[in-house]
Design a protein around this motif. Structure first.
Motif, PDB file in Angstrom:
ATOM      1  N   GLY A  37      -0.887   2.650  15.365  1.00 34.58           N
ATOM      2  CA  GLY A  37      -0.109   2.625  14.399  1.00 34.58           C
ATOM      3  C   GLY A  37      -0.259   4.027  13.849  1.00 34.58           C
ATOM      4  N   GLY A  38      -1.450   4.701  14.072  1.00 34.75           N
ATOM      5  CA  GLY A  38      -1.567   6.067  13.562  1.00 34.75           C
ATOM      6  C   GLY A  38      -2.309   5.958  12.024  1.00 34.75           C
ATOM      7  N   THR A  39      -2.381   7.227  11.588  1.00 35.09           N
ATOM      8  CA  THR A  39      -2.978   7.398  10.285  1.00 35.09           C
ATOM      9  C   THR A  39      -2.202   6.664   9.021  1.00 35.09           C
ATOM     10  N   CYS A  40      -0.797   6.812   9.310  1.00 33.79           N
ATOM     11  CA  CYS A  40       0.230   6.565   8.158  1.00 33.79           C
ATOM     12  C   CYS A  40      -0.190   5.025   7.898  1.00 33.79           C
ATOM     13  N   LEU A  41       0.016   4.257   8.988  1.00 28.55           N
ATOM     14  CA  LEU A  41      -0.180   2.646   8.833  1.00 28.55           C
ATOM     15  C   LEU A  41      -1.780   2.290   8.356  1.00 28.55           C
ATOM     16  N   ASN A  42      -2.593   2.928   8.856  1.00 31.20           N
ATOM     17  CA  ASN A  42      -3.878   2.412   8.678  1.00 31.20           C
ATOM     18  C   ASN A  42      -4.749   3.091   7.552  1.00 31.20           C
ATOM     19  N   TYR A  43      -4.539   4.307   7.233  1.00 32.29           N
ATOM     20  CA  TYR A  43      -5.253   5.088   6.545  1.00 32.29           C
ATOM     21  C   TYR A  43      -4.709   6.063   5.644  1.00 32.29           C
ATOM     22  N   GLY A  44      -3.542   6.041   5.935  1.00 30.34           N
ATOM     23  CA  GLY A  44      -2.634   7.200   4.962  1.00 30.34           C
ATOM     24  C   GLY A  44      -1.624   6.641   3.907  1.00 30.34           C
ATOM     25  N   CYS A  45      -0.566   6.964   4.258  1.00 27.84           N
ATOM     26  CA  CYS A  45       0.547   6.826   3.382  1.00 27.84           C
ATOM     27  C   CYS A  45       1.006   5.445   2.813  1.00 27.84           C
ATOM     28  N   ILE A  46       0.525   4.550   3.587  1.00 22.21           N
ATOM     29  CA  ILE A  46       1.075   2.757   3.224  1.00 22.21           C
ATOM     30  C   ILE A  46      -0.122   2.621   2.504  1.00 22.21           C
ATOM     31  N   PRO A  47      -1.441   2.259   2.989  1.00 25.13           N
ATOM     32  CA  PRO A  47      -2.326   1.774   2.437  1.00 25.13           C
ATOM     33  C   PRO A  47      -2.598   2.522   0.907  1.00 25.13           C
ATOM     34  N   SER A  48      -2.738   3.879   0.820  1.00 22.09           N
ATOM     35  CA  SER A  48      -2.821   4.508  -0.434  1.00 22.09           C
ATOM     36  C   SER A  48      -1.746   4.328  -1.190  1.00 22.09           C
ATOM     37  N   LYS A  49      -0.601   3.953  -1.140  1.00 22.03           N
ATOM     38  CA  LYS A  49       0.338   3.207  -2.176  1.00 22.03           C
ATOM     39  C   LYS A  49       0.233   1.865  -2.501  1.00 22.03           C
ATOM     40  N   MET A  50      -0.404   1.241  -1.558  1.00 21.72           N
ATOM     41  CA  MET A  50      -1.022  -0.005  -2.053  1.00 21.72           C
ATOM     42  C   MET A  50      -2.188  -0.099  -3.023  1.00 21.72           C
ATOM     43  N   LEU A  51      -2.605   1.147  -3.246  1.00 17.80           N
ATOM     44  CA  LEU A  51      -3.430   1.352  -4.395  1.00 17.80           C
ATOM     45  C   LEU A  51      -2.807   1.838  -5.640  1.00 17.80           C
ATOM     46  N   THR A  52      -2.058   2.900  -5.470  1.00 20.58           N
ATOM     47  CA  THR A  52      -1.338   3.682  -6.194  1.00 20.58           C
ATOM     48  C   THR A  52      -0.381   2.785  -7.103  1.00 20.58           C
ATOM     49  N   TYR A  53       0.384   1.893  -6.388  1.00 18.32           N
ATOM     50  CA  TYR A  53       1.675   1.123  -7.115  1.00 18.32           C
ATOM     51  C   TYR A  53       1.000   0.228  -8.040  1.00 18.32           C
ATOM     52  N   PRO A  54      -0.068  -0.629  -7.831  1.00 14.11           N
ATOM     53  CA  PRO A  54      -0.765  -1.484  -8.833  1.00 14.11           C
ATOM     54  C   PRO A  54      -1.063  -0.511  -9.847  1.00 14.11           C
ATOM     55  N   TYR A  86     -11.102  10.123   3.310  1.00 11.42           N
ATOM     56  CA  TYR A  86      -9.846   9.080   3.193  1.00 11.42           C
ATOM     57  C   TYR A  86     -10.019   8.102   4.230  1.00 11.42           C
ATOM     58  N   ARG A  87     -10.211   8.356   5.803  1.00 10.77           N
ATOM     59  CA  ARG A  87     -10.394   7.297   6.565  1.00 10.77           C
ATOM     60  C   ARG A  87     -11.468   6.566   6.350  1.00 10.77           C
ATOM     61  N   SER A  88     -12.738   7.050   6.041  1.00 13.21           N
ATOM     62  CA  SER A  88     -13.903   6.145   6.234  1.00 13.21           C
ATOM     63  C   SER A  88     -13.853   5.159   4.794  1.00 13.21           C
ATOM     64  N   PHE A  89     -12.995   5.676   3.750  1.00 12.60           N
ATOM     65  CA  PHE A  89     -12.806   4.823   2.576  1.00 12.60           C
ATOM     66  C   PHE A  89     -12.064   3.723   3.075  1.00 12.60           C
ATOM     67  N   PHE A  90     -10.990   3.983   3.777  1.00 15.62           N
ATOM     68  CA  PHE A  90     -10.105   2.736   4.391  1.00 15.62           C
ATOM     69  C   PHE A  90     -10.743   1.993   5.378  1.00 15.62           C
ATOM     70  N   GLU A  91     -11.634   2.338   5.978  1.00 15.18           N
ATOM     71  CA  GLU A  91     -12.345   1.446   6.910  1.00 15.18           C
ATOM     72  C   GLU A  91     -13.345   0.723   6.195  1.00 15.18           C
ATOM     73  N   HIS A  92     -14.028   1.121   4.904  1.00 20.16           N
ATOM     74  CA  HIS A  92     -14.948   0.461   4.165  1.00 20.16           C
ATOM     75  C   HIS A  92     -14.611   0.218   2.821  1.00 20.16           C
ATOM     76  N   LEU A  93     -13.647  -0.775   2.766  1.00 27.37           N
ATOM     77  CA  LEU A  93     -12.840  -0.704   1.211  1.00 27.37           C
ATOM     78  C   LEU A  93     -14.035  -1.383   0.346  1.00 27.37           C
ATOM     79  N   PRO A  94     -13.983  -0.906  -0.851  1.00 28.19           N
ATOM     80  CA  PRO A  94     -14.929  -1.436  -1.820  1.00 28.19           C
ATOM     81  C   PRO A  94     -14.432  -2.682  -2.401  1.00 28.19           C
ATOM     82  N   ASN A  95     -15.569  -3.477  -2.687  1.00 33.37           N
ATOM     83  CA  ASN A  95     -15.141  -4.837  -3.106  1.00 33.37           C
ATOM     84  C   ASN A  95     -15.532  -4.959  -4.749  1.00 33.37           C
ATOM     85  N   LYS A  96     -15.707  -3.929  -5.406  1.00 32.01           N
ATOM     86  CA  LYS A  96     -15.647  -3.728  -6.871  1.00 32.01           C
ATOM     87  C   LYS A  96     -15.534  -2.262  -7.075  1.00 32.01           C
TER      88      LYS A  96
END
Length: 471
Positions: free
Chosen positions: A40-57, A161-171
């Motif tokens: 699915g590439g960067t956009c699906l896994n590490y980029g455009c979409i998951p980052s907007k799941m942060l910024t929209y909230p 940005y890639r390693s952040f979305f590979e190891h998401l923080p729990n707090k």
């Protein structure tokens, strides 16, 4: 593993490359899709979409704060970080499902491994300790780019940005330092500052978002400072050290040569991206690269070697998924429809999903001024339209603006916006720049709905004033 299998199309990368794969499979072609990481590439896994799941909230929280101005009061919003990160993990889980669904399609094979183009029609795939050689009549390179990690001591202690979305923080991090001052940095800062993290953005250019229009830069810095973000924008990264309970970032002020230390809980490096071409291409193949190691392509996305094509970040034109998608469509037209389509690289839009949102297309006012030509400028603030009043904007808060720049004949040179739904407001200018002669005239003769936020774009266009010439 079997060697010497021949495919009509070997597609390296499963982001925008899937657009070409879909077209080839629809035509009954034999296709191999190679992906070294998550399908699915960067956009699906590490980029455009998951980052907007942060910024929209984060946007929702900022809107709740602003709502007090218009008579709506909420109890203090709370953030369920576990829920937010869970949504991202659920999104990323679609990667495996996508790979499995493509692998089941007639004529399609999916390979997970590292690709190396070893000849004009050969790709070697490394999967663990196994190798496989694929032969293809056409090779489509759609591998994107990778994070640029500056070389300095301790850089391995930081996330990107890639390693952040590979190891998401729990707090939330109590203190976060972001090295780099571009789009990704600002979006991370937007999210974490909303969680009351003490965020510091470090850069060297003297500003943030250096490709943005100067008025936009000034406005977003002011807004982010109000949100609690700190800036050190003339500083060099020296090193990162790990102590028992924290990380320490060492910087040097490039103006005063003063050294400073910033203790923090996490560091994210966001210093742009770089090409993946050197590890993908055997030099003997002869694919031409530019001075930054991006693949040189023509208007049909063809490289210097017949049968090899490159789309998306790997060709270095623009690092946006929508550009990669458009390039994929151009390639599909060329390969399967024998049709010559074009892409206007002077009219590629972009957005930064902060609060306020930022969007732009074409030249900045600084670039237009540098060209030395007379130009027209129209600029309107949210407080200047009826819907802006309804949203609570006025003398104490203009809400942002839309700016449009044209030549003396009303041909659009650029447009820029900062404020609520800026990405949507800039889109009419994108459409106009990609049709006909790029004239503003159709917008000037159209009727924006009243009262709506769309009046901003239309009335900004009507407010054009000639700069540097005769009226």
């Amino acid at each position: 593993m079997k060697n010497n299998l021949t495919y009509d199309y070997i597609i390296i990368g499963s982001g925008a490359g899937l657009i070409v794969a879909d077209a080839a499979l629809e035509k009954g072609k034999r296709v191999a899709i190679i992906e070294q990481d998550r399908f699915g590439g960067t956009c699906l896994n590490y980029g455009c979409i998951p980052s907007k799941m942060l910024t929209y909230p984060a946007d929702i929280i900022q809107q709740a704060k602003h709502a007090r101005k218009i008579g709506v009061n909420f109890s203090r919003p709370s953030v369920d970080l576990h829920n937010i990160m869970g949504r991202i993990k659920e999104l990323q889980s679609k990667s495996k499902i996508m790979a499995e669904s493509y692998a089941k399609l007639p004529g399609c094979e999916v390979l997970i491994g590292q690709a190396k183009i070893i000849a004009a029609n050969q790709v070697k795939v490394f999967a663990g300790d196994k190798e496989r050689i694929l032969h293809g009549h056409n090779i489509i390179i759609a591998t994107g780019a990778k994070p640029n990690i500056p070389a300095f001591p301790g850089n391995e202690l930081a996330l990107h940005y890639r390693s952040f979305f590979e190891h998401l923080p729990n707090k939330p991090y109590p203190r976060l330092v972001i090295l780099g001052a571009g789009t990704i940095s600002c979006e991370f800062a937007h999210f974490f500052s909303t969680l009351n993290t003490k965020v510091t953005i470090v850069g060297r250019s003297g500003t943030i978002l250096k490709s943005e229009d100067g008025d936009v830069q000034t406005a977003i810095i002011q807004c982010m400072r109000v949100a609690g973000v700190s800036f050190l924008l003339t500083h060099r990264f020296d090193k990162i050290e790990q102590s028992e309970n924290e990380k320490v970032v060492h910087l040097t002020n490039t103006t005063s040569n003063e050294s400073i230390k910033i203790p923090c809980d996490e560091v994210i490096i966001s210093a742009g991206v770089k090409s993946t071409a050197p590890e993908l291409l055997d030099p003997a193949v002869g694919v031409e690269l530019d001075r930054n190691n991006y693949i040189v392509t023509d208007k049909n996305m063809a490289t210097s070697i017949p049968g090899i094509y490159a789309i998306g970040d790997i060709n270095g034109h623009h690092m946006f998924r929508h550009t990669a998608n458009q390039e994929a469509k151009i390639l599909v037209d060329y390969l399967f429809e024998q049709k010559q389509s074009i892409i206007n690289y002077q009219a590629v839009p972009h957005a930064v999903f902060t609060t306020p949102q930022i969007a732009g297309v074409g030249q900045t006012e600084e670039q237009v001024k540098k060209s030395g030509i007379p130009y027209k400028r129209g600029m309107l603030h949210y407080r200047d339209v009826a819907y802006g009043w309804a949203m609570g904007y006025g003398d104490d808060d203009d809400g942002g603006f839309v700016k449009v720049l044209t030549d003396q004949n009303n041909r659009i040179l650029g447009a820029h916006a900062i404020g609520y739904q800026a990405a949507a407001l800039i889109q009419p200018f994108v459409y106009l720049m990609n049709t006909g002669d790029g004239s503003l005239t159709p917008l000037l003769s159209s009727q924006p709905i009243h009262p709506s936020i769309n009046e901003l774009a239309a009335w900004a266009a009507e407010s054009l004033i000639l700069i540097g010439g005769k009226n």
